[in-house]
Motif scaffolding. Structure first.
Motif, mmCIF file in Angstrom:
data_model
loop_
_atom_site.group_PDB
_atom_site.id
_atom_site.type_symbol
_atom_site.label_atom_id
_atom_site.label_comp_id
_atom_site.label_asym_id
_atom_site.label_seq_id
_atom_site.Cartn_x
_atom_site.Cartn_y
_atom_site.Cartn_z
ATOM 1 N N SER A 10 3.551 24.279 21.058
ATOM 2 C CA SER A 10 4.341 25.124 21.957
ATOM 3 C C SER A 10 4.032 24.795 23.419
ATOM 4 N N ILE A 11 2.766 24.539 23.722
ATOM 5 C CA ILE A 11 2.399 24.169 25.095
ATOM 6 C C ILE A 11 2.978 22.809 25.455
ATOM 7 N N SER B 160 6.705 30.977 21.469
ATOM 8 C CA SER B 160 7.946 30.710 22.203
ATOM 9 C C SER B 160 7.856 31.214 23.635
ATOM 10 N N LEU B 161 7.319 32.407 23.802
ATOM 11 C CA LEU B 161 7.167 32.969 25.153
ATOM 12 C C LEU B 161 6.191 32.127 25.982
ATOM 13 N N LEU B 162 5.150 31.642 25.337
ATOM 14 C CA LEU B 162 4.196 30.782 26.038
ATOM 15 C C LEU B 162 4.876 29.497 26.492
ATOM 16 N N ALA B 163 5.707 28.911 25.620
ATOM 17 C CA ALA B 163 6.416 27.682 25.984
ATOM 18 C C ALA B 163 7.330 27.909 27.182
ATOM 19 N N THR C 272 6.657 22.678 12.340
ATOM 20 C CA THR C 272 5.351 23.303 12.131
ATOM 21 C C THR C 272 4.904 23.966 13.431
ATOM 22 N N PRO C 273 5.221 25.232 13.631
ATOM 23 C CA PRO C 273 4.863 25.906 14.886
ATOM 24 C C PRO C 273 3.349 26.050 15.042
ATOM 25 N N THR C 274 2.828 25.512 16.142
ATOM 26 C CA THR C 274 1.419 25.678 16.497
ATOM 27 C C THR C 274 1.337 25.961 17.983
ATOM 28 N N TRP C 275 0.198 26.469 18.404
ATOM 29 C CA TRP C 275 0.011 26.774 19.816
ATOM 30 C C TRP C 275 0.019 25.500 20.661
ATOM 31 N N ALA C 276 -0.621 24.455 20.169
ATOM 32 C CA ALA C 276 -0.661 23.196 20.926
ATOM 33 C C ALA C 276 0.734 22.621 21.095
#
Length: 576
Positions: A214-215, A260-263, A208-212
């Motif tokens: 990914s960080i 992904s780029l943020l990660a 489940t891709p989420t911003w949280a």
């Protein structure tokens, strides 16, 4: 009460019992870690880690011991930095009188590793303070082993149910080698646990891709990489799985790409923090490498390796010392170190070394559990296998297989079996997968749980000599030296035990100690040894021989003799 209500109540009761068992597992594991941290004298590598960690805190030194990132030694020496008033730093007196330019040259030659000698000097001057603050640092580093236990339980519970989670956690928590090395200021258990956590968080993002997520995944990947360069293995596989997730998310593809780029950005930023971002963004063509430096030249005279390449102007995404440290580690692998396995000494290593190390070091119960699980999975139909064929298992399986491949390829070292530790949590996770496709009454489940129980018994039976543990088919801890040496038998952990034994046996005099990993860099005075005890001197009436040295040149005259006494599982005593 309805049938459904009874089933619900039974499941709740079972979950409560499993939670209590997890608490018991963690309490026993923590107790064992504390006991091991308290009783073990400084082991061979800890002298270098401890000294380099103090250098990091006192002088912001990121070059000393750069074959590993600075995170674990910084954590392990934080208590010493905070509590050891006016902590001294040894300035390598053997180099007194050497010019500053020459000293800089010596420090940067790939073969110039002085942190171990400096750590020994620090211990020789302040043995009590050294050991006290080492113990406090060991407690901090030991928390990684417990985090590995909790992660295996939680992730295993998600994928295979709580029984599967408990099985995986138990196999990890009661590994004698994880107890022994997890209570030391070294990198191998921390990187194993951190790689597991990074994979768990990444798998959660894949589902489940989420911003949280990914960080969190990016931070955990960077953190694992800071534990040891071994975690770099995760990067290419995370990329492949991330591409799979991007392709599978047709409607939110752009969002997943940005996550992904943020990660990646968070991971690189995490890696750069302990290095204080030094060298980040520097053109690759300007970076010098230690292995390119001719002996006797200065660091400034070393030619950049990639200055003529097409990518020379590309900015470096990681600190310069991170790259230089990897280069020095690669130099060590290519040069090779003397190895020993299966009764054979070699100038280099063997591709099968780590497989053999697991064969003799893992408890018999662990092998039973892993074998029963593997046979169970193999014997099931494709329909049942589909139950566990999810992205979590695929990711873990790929990482585990890659670990075996990379350790076989990097065969320059055949004396440090601990390098295979990052494989363990993934192997135990996969072992628990069998409990998802069979019920409690099957023979597969019974054999798997029996193996876990035997592992617990073996770990308890090895107390407190976990580091020198060998399984029974290999001859047990007494004869383990016939298979492996160095960090598998005597790594210097029993110096205080040897001293105590000699104090209790005054009739064993005069005596000479032969122990390169424990005593060789010290004096009888610094170790607090009784009178008429020497270290690595001429033969006396009695000889205390380390099992590590027994298979080398110094032990050739003793290896076929029956010892008079045994100290722990690491030293024999011979009457000459």
């Amino acid at each position: 009460m309805s049938e459904q209500s009874r089933h619900t109540e039974q499941r709740t009761r079972n979950c409560d019992w499993l939670k209590l068992l997890l608490i018991a597992v963690c309490v026993v594991q923590i107790t064992f870690l504390v006991v091991s941290a308290y009783r073990s004298s400084p082991v061979r590598d800890e002298f270098g880690h401890f000294y380099a960690g103090l250098q990091y805190w006192k002088h912001r030194d990121i070059e000393t011991f750069n074959v590993n990132p600075p995170l674990i030694r910084a954590i392990g020496t934080l208590p010493a930095y905070l509590l050891w008033n006016d902590v001294p730093i040894i300035d390598s007196e053997r180099r007194t009188g050497v010019g500053e330019q020459e000293r800089t040259s010596a420090d940067h030659v790939a073969r110039g590793r002085f942190e171990f000698d400096d750590g020994h000097q620090l211990f020789a001057r302040y043995p009590e303070e050294f050991q006290r603050h080492l113990f406090l640092g060991r407690l901090l580093v030991g928390s990684f082993a417990v985090m590995g236990t909790l992660t295996l339980f939680y992730w295993g519970s998600i994928c295979f149910g709580k029984p599967g989670g408990l099985l995986a956690a138990t196999l990890w928590a009661f590994q004698p080698e994880i107890i022994a090395h997890g209570s030391l200021i070294t990198n191998d258990v921390p990187v194993a646990a951190s790689m597991l956590i990074a994979c768990f968080l990444f798998a959660a993002w894949c589902r489940t891709p989420t911003w949280a997520r990914s960080i969190a995944g990016g931070f955990s990947l960077g953190f694992a990489t800071l534990c040891k360069f071994t975690a770099l293995l995760l990067w290419p596989f995370f990329l492949v799985f991330a591409i799979y997730v991007v392709v599978g998310n047709r409607h939110g593809r752009s969002t997943v790409i940005l996550q992904s780029l943020l990660a990646v950005a968070v991971s690189l930023g995490t890696i750069a923090v302990p290095y204080r971002f030094e060298g980040v963004g520097k053109p690759i063509g300007e970076v010098c490498f230690l292995t390119d430096q001719p002996i006797g030249t200065t660091w400034e005279q070393t030619p950049p390796r990639y200055r003529e390449r097409w990518f020379a102007n590309l900015p470096m995404p990681v600190p310069q010392e991170f790259v230089v440290g990897m280069d020095r580690q690669q130099y060590d692998f290519e040069t090779g170190l003397g190895g020993y396995a299966a009764g054979t000494l070699s100038g280099t290593g063997w591709w099968w070394f780590y497989l053999y190390a697991m064969l003799v070091k893992l408890p018999t119960g662990t092998w039973l559990a892993m074998t029963a699980s593997a046979v169970c999975i193999y014997m099931q139909s494709n329909r049942k296998l589909a139950v566990i064929a999810k992205i979590d298992v695929a990711l873990v399986g790929v990482i585990a297989f890659a670990m075996l491949q990379i350790t076989a390829y990097k065969s320059g070292f055949a004396q440090q079996h601990r390098y295979i530790f990052p494989f363990y949590p993934f192997a135990f996770f996969l072992t628990a997968s069998a409990l998802r496709i069979v019920d409690w009454t099957s023979w597969y489940a019974k054999l798997t749980w029996t193996g876990a129980g035997l592992t617990v018994v073996a770990c308890i039976g090895a107390t407190p000599h976990w580091l020198g543990f060998f399984n029974l088919p290999s001859g047990g801890s007494r004869d383990g030296y016939k298979h492996l040496f160095n960090d598998a038998t005597d790594w210097g952990q029993d110096c205080y035990l040897v001293r105590q034994w000699l104090e209790q046996h005054p009739e064993i005099r005069p005596v000479n100690i032969v122990s390169i990993n424990g005593f060789n860099s010290q004096t009888p005075e610094s170790m607090g040894l009784p009178d008429h005890v020497t270290i690595s001197q001429d033969a006396q009436r009695w000889t205390v021989m380390s099992k590590h040295d027994l298979v080398g040149a110094k032990g050739i005259q003793y290896i076929h003799r029956e010892p008079t006494y045994e100290i722990g599982v690491s030293h024999f005593v011979y009457e000459n």
